[in-house]
Design an enzyme around this catalytic site. Structure first.
Site, PDB file in Angstrom:
ATOM      1  CG  HIS A  25      -0.235   0.257   2.522  1.00 55.13           C
ATOM      2  ND1 HIS A  25      -0.004   1.522   3.028  1.00 55.13           N
ATOM      3  CD2 HIS A  25       0.305  -0.610   3.427  1.00 55.13           C
ATOM      4  CE1 HIS A  25       0.628   1.425   4.177  1.00 55.13           C
ATOM      5  NE2 HIS A  25       0.833   0.141   4.444  1.00 55.13           N
ATOM      6  CB  CYS A  26       1.044   4.273  -1.854  1.00 57.34           C
ATOM      7  SG  CYS A  26      -0.573   4.570  -2.605  1.00 57.34           S
ATOM      8  CB  ALA A  27      -0.030   8.146   1.061  1.00 55.30           C
ATOM      9  NE  ARG A  29      -2.722   5.453  -5.280  1.00 59.14           N
ATOM     10  CZ  ARG A  29      -1.682   5.471  -6.095  1.00 59.14           C
ATOM     11  NH1 ARG A  29      -1.676   4.760  -7.192  1.00 59.14           N
ATOM     12  NH2 ARG A  29      -0.634   6.205  -5.798  1.00 59.14           N
TER      13      ARG A  29
END
Length: 466
Positions: A25-27, A29
């Site tokens: 995951h990113c910030a 998504r």
């Protein structure tokens, strides 16, 4: 919200945990690599509690949850599917997410993702240097201290250091991405910026010395601040190192592999790849500068209008390398203000959707996603709002084109990369008050243009699932 329930339902709608290869995951998504991309029920996933949008890009199925919530959902998702678990029983190791995603990309997207992985970790150093340059410029312009003040000396050192050792930073990051020893990559960067070589940043009227090596005339010119030469050199270094590790016995690997890798790559760098890379880099920056100065506002119209479409393809990840080369060669980044216009225009279109839509859930997504775009994070508003209806995306393209044309016409610059929207004000400030004012006017044009265009185009809510 019951994040465990959401994660469990998500796994089922993705086709079960056996369909999940890897996830991260990113910030904002959750990024998932799947065995079969046709199994997910996108419409049902979009209706899950907390989901703000769903799309496929860069070889990944991506679910937008938003800052904070995505971390919690990922924790439950990883627990259910087993992705990210450590290999503690001697069994098969987990699939590397980056490698799994790259295998599902086309060659162009794969190159773009590789460049992104190399340059994104360097962004904090570049941004810090840009801000320090701005502070140094203000102290000098407004005469806050005497010209011979220690403040000037130290800030000049602090602000230029990242660009002087840029090949070392890139060498370390590129070696990690290419699967080589990152410290050997840093060593190659150190060789190319060695004090024995004339620093081109300090070149002025000085002429580098030349030596004759095996009948070849070699200029003792350093590669401080360059980008392409070290990328090519480290790529070749990674191939040499991997090839040696296949044939050198483990007992002498530590002695033989680093020695041969450095000496072979070092000679290749100084005699061939370095000069070739410099020539390619200069050609790239010259071409972009020529287009910028010749096409003028038309370049801004085209780039500003098309940038968000490029974002969908994932190719925009490669732009960091181009921007770094512009800063190194020209001292300015004239592309970033154009990208910034395209980004804030998406926010303007998202605001229009907020007022136009009658769907309560879309309203809940549109407002925070739009403000996120004003801070430079566009994925939630692009994939969660504007692309769902298409017309707002077209409206954003119109706003981005108008804003892009304005900032090009007014020669708005930045001295770093990685920041757009409101945060970009900090790296536009070093070029003076007029630069900031024109940047803000450009933002206003982009946002209002996108809002108005979206309002005129209207919203067809029966096409939200297209």
């Amino acid at each position: 919200m019951d994040t465990k329930k959401v994660a469990s339902e998500l796994v089922e709608l993705l086709g079960g945990k056996d369909n999940v290869i890897s996830a991260t995951h990113c910030a904002t998504r959750l990024r998932i690599v799947l065995n079969d991309d046709d199994k997910p029920n996108k419409q049902a996933i979009e209706e899950l509690d907390g989901v703000k949008g769903v799309f496929s890009a860069s070889g990944q199925f991506q679910v937008i949850f938003g800052t904070g919530l995505v971390n919690k959902v990922y924790g439950e998702f990883a627990s259910i599917t087993g992705v990210g678990a450590k290999d503690t029983d001697g069994g098969e190791k987990q699939v590397d997410h980056s490698d799994a995603a790259k295998k599902k990309m086309n060659p162009l997207a794969r190159i773009a993702r590789t460049l992104s992985n190399i340059f994104v970790p360097i962004i904090p150093a570049i941004v810090a240097s840009g801000l320090l340059m701005g502070l140094l410029g203000m102290m000098t312009a407004f005469e806050w201290v005497a010209p011979d003040s220690p403040w000037i000396l130290f800030l000049d050192m602090f602000s230029s250091a990242a660009f002087i050792i840029l090949p070392i930073l890139i060498g370390f990051s590129a070696a990690k991405e290419f699967g080589a020893n990152p410290y050997l990559g840093a060593v190659l960067g150190g060789i190319m910026t060695h004090p024995a070589l004339l620093n081109p940043w300090m070149l002025a009227d000085a002429v580098p010395e030349s030596i004759v090596f095996f009948g070849m005339n070699v200029e003792l010119l350093g590669y401080q601040g360059t980008v392409i030469p070290i990328l090519l050199v480290v790529y070749i270094m990674s191939k040499i190192e991997k090839g040696l590790r296949k044939v050198v016995p483990n007992a002498i690997d530590l002695l033989v592999v680093p020695f041969i890798t450095v000496i072979l790559t070092g000679f290749i760098a100084m005699l061939f790849i370095g000069p070739l890379g410099t020539w390619l880099g200069n050609g790239l920056t010259w071409s972009l500068d020529f287009i910028y100065n010749t096409a003028g506002i038309f370049a801004g119209l085209i780039f500003g209008g098309l940038y968000s479409t490029i974002v969908i393809t994932g190719v925009h990840h490669s732009f960091h390398a181009i921007e770094a080369a512009l800063i190194a060669d020209l001292g300015v980044n004239f592309l970033l203000p154009i990208w910034a216009m395209a980004n804030v225009a998406q926010g303007g279109a998202g605001l229009a959707v907020f007022f136009l839509t009658k769907n309560k859930k879309v309203k809940e997504i549109a407002l925070p996603a739009s403000f996120s775009a004003f801070l430079g994070i566009t994925e939630p508003v692009i994939f969660g709002v504007n692309l769902r209806f298409m017309r707002p995306f077209i409206g954003a393209a119109i706003g981005g084109a108008l804003g892009g044309a304005y900032v090009v016409f007014m020669n708005v610059f930045a001295n770093a990369y990685g920041l757009t929207g409101i945060p970009m004000i900090a790296i536009a400030a070093p070029f003076g008050t007029a630069n900031i004012i024109n940047y803000l006017i450009g933002m206003l044009i982009a946002v209002t243009g996108a809002f108005a265009a979206t309002w005129i185009l209207g919203l067809k809510e029966d096409t939200t699932k297209k």
